[in-house]
Scaffold this active site. Structure first.
Site, PDB file in Angstrom:
ATOM      1  CB  SER A 130       5.260  -2.022  11.852  1.00  0.00           C
ATOM      2  OG  SER A 130       4.782  -0.699  12.071  1.00  0.00           O
ATOM      3  CD  GLU A 157      -2.984   5.307   6.795  1.00  0.00           C
ATOM      4  OE1 GLU A 157      -2.945   5.429   5.563  1.00  0.00           O
ATOM      5  OE2 GLU A 157      -2.068   4.795   7.469  1.00  0.00           O
ATOM      6  CD  GLU A 206      -3.462  -2.800   7.246  1.00  0.00           C
ATOM      7  OE1 GLU A 206      -2.322  -2.976   6.816  1.00  0.00           O
ATOM      8  OE2 GLU A 206      -4.127  -1.782   6.993  1.00  0.00           O
ATOM      9  CG  HIS A 256      -5.777   1.673   5.095  1.00  0.00           C
ATOM     10  ND1 HIS A 256      -5.368   2.590   6.032  1.00  0.00           N
ATOM     11  CD2 HIS A 256      -4.743   0.812   4.936  1.00  0.00           C
ATOM     12  CE1 HIS A 256      -4.131   2.293   6.411  1.00  0.00           C
ATOM     13  NE2 HIS A 256      -3.725   1.220   5.750  1.00  0.00           N
ATOM     14  CG  ASN A 277      -1.720   1.230   1.400  1.00  0.00           C
ATOM     15  OD1 ASN A 277      -1.825   2.028   0.475  1.00  0.00           O
ATOM     16  ND2 ASN A 277      -2.322   1.405   2.568  1.00  0.00           N
ATOM     17  CE  LYS A 332       0.007   3.347   4.730  1.00  0.00           C
ATOM     18  NZ  LYS A 332       0.001   3.479   6.158  1.00  0.00           N
ATOM     19  N   GLY A 359       2.374   1.975  10.665  1.00  0.00           N
ATOM     20  CA  GLY A 359       3.314   3.090  10.517  1.00  0.00           C
ATOM     21  C   GLY A 359       3.992   3.501  11.806  1.00  0.00           C
TER      22      GLY A 359
END
Ligand code: PEP
Length: 240
Positions: A206, A94, A161, A92, A9, A11, A167
């Site tokens: 991560s 985010e 996730e 996702h 991904n 991003k 991240g």
């Protein structure tokens, strides 16, 4: 079919030249794993052309659940398919956190993607607070159940996730990640029967060359959804 999959991904990173170069290098790798890259919309065309006739698949990071119309700034499933896109990340964390995605929109997008033949990579995961309260399995299974409401196929991928691991450099322990993912497989089995055994479930948060093997030893973890480590050829290939 349940497959070993590593999906990158990207991003809102890289540019067209970087993306094409990365895919050109990935194309020459010999691996049993399915490799998917998910660039920003602006690179999809160029990256998809670069990946054509190779084993690297290209996914989008989002799409709208309507066919077409007055949805400024949005991109439809047909627009992705026109570019040769095969997969699409949906929900996702985010997007849930910054762009008001809900379980309901995730479900609508999932259903629409499947109806168009795109394979959704459906993201679920708990916050740190939910994990510390001991609610991770419950939260995640509720998200899975909501996302696939009305689905009757195995043509989908789930990515677990934990939000606090994305991240941050913090990874869920293989045991914790494995337990949640086995719980997801049980939920899929309850909802979809034997089809659950053909669905790949990925871990994301991560993941990198140092922790991938331990995570992959867990019986229900089939691969990874990878952010930062997918931006560099050298780091990404350490995973497969
Ligand atoms: C992600 O954004 O899906 C992700 C897993 O990111 P990272 O690998 O950087 O934690």
């Amino acid at each position: 079919m349940r497959q070993r999959i590593f999906a990158g991904n990207w991003k809102m990173n890289l540019n067209i030249n970087d993306g094409v170069e990365l895919v050109n290098r990935l194309k020459s790798i010999h691996t049993e794993s399915l490799i998917i890259v998910c660039p920003p919309f602006t690179m999809l065309d160029a990256v998809s052309k670069a990946a054509k006739d190779s084993k690297v698949m290209v996914g989008a990071q989002n799409m709208h659940f309507e066919e077409k119309g007055a949805f400024t700034g949005e991109v439809s499933a047909d627009m992705l398919i026109e570019l040769g896109i095969t997969h699409v990340i949906i929900g996702h964390s985010e997007r849930r956190q910054y762009f008001a995605e809900t379980d309901e929109t995730v479900n609508k997008k999932t259903l629409y993607a499947i109806s168009k033949g795109l394979i959704p990579i459906i993201c679920v995961g708990e916050s740190l607070q939910q994990r510390e309260a001991g609610n991770a399995p419950e939260v995640v299974n509720r998200q899975v159940e909501a996302a696939i409401n009305g689905v009757n196929t195995d043509k989908l991928i789930i990515a677990y996730e934990p939000i606090w691991a994305i991240g941050t450099g913090k990874t869920a322990s293989p045991k914790d990640a494995g337990e949640v993912i086995t719980g997801i497989r049980d939920t899929l089995r309850r909802l979809l029967g034997d089809k659950a055994d053909d669905i790949s479930i990925l871990y994301g948060g991560s993941m990198n060359g140092s922790n991938v093997n331990e995570l992959m030893e867990q019986k229900d973890i089939d691969g990874g959804l990878i952010g930062s480590a997918s931006l560099s050829y050298e780091k990404f290939i350490q995973l497969f």
